[in-house]
Design a protein around this motif. Structure first.
Motif, PDB file in Angstrom:
ATOM      1  N   VAL A  71       0.849  -1.186   0.000  1.00 49.00           N
ATOM      2  CA  VAL A  71       0.000   0.000   0.000  1.00 49.00           C
ATOM      3  C   VAL A  71       0.887   1.239   0.000  1.00 49.00           C
ATOM      4  O   VAL A  71       1.797   1.352   0.817  1.00 49.00           O
ATOM      5  CB  VAL A  71      -0.929   0.015   1.231  1.00 49.00           C
ATOM      6  CG1 VAL A  71      -1.789   1.282   1.244  1.00 49.00           C
ATOM      7  CG2 VAL A  71      -1.799  -1.231   1.245  1.00 49.00           C
ATOM      8  N   ILE A  72       0.637   2.159  -0.923  1.00 46.16           N
ATOM      9  CA  ILE A  72       1.482   3.348  -1.035  1.00 46.16           C
ATOM     10  C   ILE A  72       0.648   4.618  -0.895  1.00 46.16           C
ATOM     11  O   ILE A  72      -0.580   4.573  -0.915  1.00 46.16           O
ATOM     12  CB  ILE A  72       2.251   3.361  -2.365  1.00 46.16           C
ATOM     13  CG1 ILE A  72       1.276   3.526  -3.538  1.00 46.16           C
ATOM     14  CG2 ILE A  72       3.072   2.090  -2.532  1.00 46.16           C
ATOM     15  CD1 ILE A  72       1.952   3.767  -4.864  1.00 46.16           C
ATOM     16  N   PRO A 194       8.579  16.395  -6.374  1.00 42.75           N
ATOM     17  CA  PRO A 194       8.163  14.996  -6.550  1.00 42.75           C
ATOM     18  C   PRO A 194       7.845  14.371  -5.197  1.00 42.75           C
ATOM     19  O   PRO A 194       8.672  13.695  -4.585  1.00 42.75           O
ATOM     20  CB  PRO A 194       9.384  14.347  -7.210  1.00 42.75           C
ATOM     21  CG  PRO A 194      10.543  15.179  -6.745  1.00 42.75           C
ATOM     22  CD  PRO A 194      10.024  16.575  -6.587  1.00 42.75           C
ATOM     23  N   ALA A 195       6.637  14.614  -4.713  1.00 42.65           N
ATOM     24  CA  ALA A 195       6.238  14.259  -3.354  1.00 42.65           C
ATOM     25  C   ALA A 195       6.507  12.792  -3.019  1.00 42.65           C
ATOM     26  O   ALA A 195       6.290  11.903  -3.840  1.00 42.65           O
ATOM     27  CB  ALA A 195       4.752  14.563  -3.169  1.00 42.65           C
ATOM     28  N   LEU A 196       6.957  12.559  -1.793  1.00 43.24           N
ATOM     29  CA  LEU A 196       7.157  11.212  -1.269  1.00 43.24           C
ATOM     30  C   LEU A 196       6.004  10.862  -0.344  1.00 43.24           C
ATOM     31  O   LEU A 196       5.415  11.747   0.290  1.00 43.24           O
ATOM     32  CB  LEU A 196       8.464  11.130  -0.484  1.00 43.24           C
ATOM     33  CG  LEU A 196       9.756  11.515  -1.209  1.00 43.24           C
ATOM     34  CD1 LEU A 196      10.924  11.480  -0.234  1.00 43.24           C
ATOM     35  CD2 LEU A 196      10.015  10.596  -2.383  1.00 43.24           C
ATOM     36  N   ASP A 197       5.680   9.582  -0.246  1.00 45.57           N
ATOM     37  CA  ASP A 197       4.666   9.184   0.723  1.00 45.57           C
ATOM     38  C   ASP A 197       5.315   9.056   2.102  1.00 45.57           C
ATOM     39  O   ASP A 197       6.517   9.298   2.260  1.00 45.57           O
ATOM     40  CB  ASP A 197       3.929   7.920   0.293  1.00 45.57           C
ATOM     41  CG  ASP A 197       4.819   6.682   0.198  1.00 45.57           C
ATOM     42  OD1 ASP A 197       5.893   6.664   0.818  1.00 45.57           O
ATOM     43  OD2 ASP A 197       4.439   5.734  -0.521  1.00 45.57           O
ATOM     44  N   THR A 198       4.532   8.686   3.097  1.00 48.52           N
ATOM     45  CA  THR A 198       5.039   8.685   4.467  1.00 48.52           C
ATOM     46  C   THR A 198       5.985   7.517   4.773  1.00 48.52           C
ATOM     47  O   THR A 198       6.463   7.393   5.905  1.00 48.52           O
ATOM     48  CB  THR A 198       3.878   8.675   5.480  1.00 48.52           C
ATOM     49  OG1 THR A 198       2.988   7.605   5.163  1.00 48.52           O
ATOM     50  CG2 THR A 198       3.119   9.989   5.432  1.00 48.52           C
ATOM     51  N   CYS A 199       6.260   6.679   3.771  1.00 47.16           N
ATOM     52  CA  CYS A 199       7.295   5.654   3.931  1.00 47.16           C
ATOM     53  C   CYS A 199       8.543   6.015   3.127  1.00 47.16           C
ATOM     54  O   CYS A 199       9.508   5.255   3.077  1.00 47.16           O
ATOM     55  CB  CYS A 199       6.770   4.284   3.501  1.00 47.16           C
ATOM     56  SG  CYS A 199       5.531   3.604   4.622  1.00 47.16           S
ATOM     57  N   GLY A 200       8.518   7.196   2.470  1.00 50.26           N
ATOM     58  CA  GLY A 200       9.698   7.668   1.744  1.00 50.26           C
ATOM     59  C   GLY A 200       9.816   7.169   0.329  1.00 50.26           C
ATOM     60  O   GLY A 200      10.933   7.087  -0.199  1.00 50.26           O
ATOM     61  N   GLY A 201       8.705   6.852  -0.328  1.00 49.67           N
ATOM     62  CA  GLY A 201       8.759   6.383  -1.711  1.00 49.67           C
ATOM     63  C   GLY A 201       7.816   7.148  -2.614  1.00 49.67           C
ATOM     64  O   GLY A 201       6.948   7.899  -2.149  1.00 49.67           O
ATOM     65  N   HIS A 202       8.002   6.984  -3.922  1.00 47.34           N
ATOM     66  CA  HIS A 202       7.058   7.539  -4.901  1.00 47.34           C
ATOM     67  C   HIS A 202       7.209   6.806  -6.230  1.00 47.34           C
ATOM     68  O   HIS A 202       8.056   5.919  -6.381  1.00 47.34           O
ATOM     69  CB  HIS A 202       7.225   9.056  -5.069  1.00 47.34           C
ATOM     70  CG  HIS A 202       8.549   9.508  -5.589  1.00 47.34           C
ATOM     71  ND1 HIS A 202       8.926  10.829  -5.662  1.00 47.34           N
ATOM     72  CD2 HIS A 202       9.612   8.816  -6.075  1.00 47.34           C
ATOM     73  CE1 HIS A 202      10.147  10.928  -6.156  1.00 47.34           C
ATOM     74  NE2 HIS A 202      10.583   9.721  -6.421  1.00 47.34           N
TER      75      HIS A 202
END
Length: 388
Positions: A71-72, A194-202
């Motif tokens: 889940v991202i 380039p926004a990252l999600d709260t786990c640090g990925g995109h």
């Protein structure tokens, strides 16, 4: 048996996220190292050539655009009243922030406005289109046909010199099958976030998901920074997170006994015991600040160690190098580099690589001009000014 327990036995958290399986015998990258949820086909042992010319064996992984059940998000908030992912701001008031009204207002006061007068955030899908305004929040969409091929040396070899990891340089492959890259492109360079999600990925412009942080040890950073964010992936600061592209493992920010590691080298690595190897061996540790990844590699990587069938972005056909294909980089380079390169009589790719190599925004003009064989004045005149 309750649902939560069933999910735990299946290797999933209650949030439906992939958890790393126990690794009691994983001494090196092999067929059992990476989550089966990420693999297109079974891992293979293949002959490979290292960048120092040595012929050796590598484990070859072909992974999906995103592992099953991972889940991202969230990334860009739709309005200033919502909370999106996270961003490490490197302008005035440097720090790690949640992308929300307070942060976006601060950026606007510094000359970077990502929303309109109605409070709607300007969002661009960089897989299908280019930003239409000076500042936009970038959020790519998936291309479910994308596959990535990764080569990791089975027996790591120390290099004579370390390899620095600049913007979006190749770092490694997480145990959940997600590729890992160094720091995302700065807003100060591109004008876009380039926004990252709260786990640090995109999601890359090529349509596949990747990490820019050690996601299994990121909540500790949120806590120390008093940031209202949480990664739902199971956190374990002593556990192994990934294999670097040189084949050495990457662990969280703490030792097996829960203490902070000592005698770390310039790449945040050292020789010691781990939860997976009682015999002392070399491994990296996550840092305690964002982005919490090694800043360099001490081992030798395999040639052509990351390729993809994606139409654009990192590793796409045509040989994207460090920094290429990054979100917001048209054709793999920041805005204005095509025009600057034409003035200098070189390719945009050549110009970008030299700029990245010699300091990026803190460019050593003299060194870059010497490497390009041009005058400092000509380089200064041609380079685009950072967008504001």
């Amino acid at each position: 048996m309750n649902t939560a327990k069933i999910k735990t036995l299946m290797g999933l958290s209650s949030a439906g996220l992939i958890l790393a399986a126990p690794m009691s015998v994983w001494a090196h990258a092999d067929g059992q190292s990476i989550s089966q949820d990420a693999l297109v086909s079974a891992a293979q042992t293949v002959s490979c050539e290292l960048e120092n010319g040595d012929i050796t064996t590598c484990t070859k992984y072909v992974v999906k655009y995103v592992p099953d059940n991972l889940v991202i998000g969230p990334f860009c908030p739709k309005t200033t009243k919502q909370k999106g992912g996270i961003w490490h701001w490197d302008g005035d008031e440097t720090g790690l922030y949640r992308i929300d009204e307070s942060f976006l207002t601060m950026l606007s006061e510094q000359g970077y406005t990502f929303f309109n007068e109605d409070g709607q955030v300007l969002i661009t899908d960089v897989r299908t289109s280019q930003p239409a305004s000076q500042n936009t929040c970038l959020q790519a969409s998936f291309d479910k046909s994308v596959e990535m091929t990764i080569l990791l040396p089975k027996v790591p070899v120390k290099s004579e010199t370390v390899t620095e990891l600049g913007t979006v340089a190749k770092v490694g492959l997480a145990l959940d099958g997600v590729p890992i890259f160094a720091d995302a492109p700065s807003v100060l360079d591109t004008g876009h976030m380039p926004a990252l999600d709260t786990c640090g990925g995109h999601i890359d412009p090529g349509g596949w998901y990747h990490w820019h942080a050690t996601s299994t040890d990121i909540n500790s950073i949120f806590k120390s920074d008093n940031l209202d964010a949480e990664c739902a992936i199971e956190q374990n600061a002593s556990a192994m997170f990934a294999y670097a592209f040189d084949g050495f493992p990457i662990y969280g920010s703490k030792e097996i006994d829960g203490k902070k590691p000592s005698d770390l080298d310039e790449c945040n690595g050292h020789i010691g015991t781990t939860p997976d190897s009682p015999k002392p061996s070399y491994h990296y540790h996550a840092s305690t600040t964002f982005p919490n990844l090694p800043t360099c590699l001490t081992g030798v990587v395999a040639k052509n160690n990351f390729t993809t069938n994606a139409a654009q972005g990192i590793g796409a056909h045509g040989g994207a190098g460090p920094g290429q294909g990054a979100p917001g980089h048209k054709g793999g380079t920041p805005p204005g580099f095509e025009e600057a390169a034409k003035k200098l009589g070189i390719t945009a790719n050549q110009l970008f690589k030299v700029v990245e190599k010699n300091g990026g925004r803190k460019l050593d003009i003299s060194a870059a001009a010497k490497e390009l064989g041009i005058s400092e004045a000509a380089l200064k005149a041609a380079l685009p000014k950072p967008p504001r």
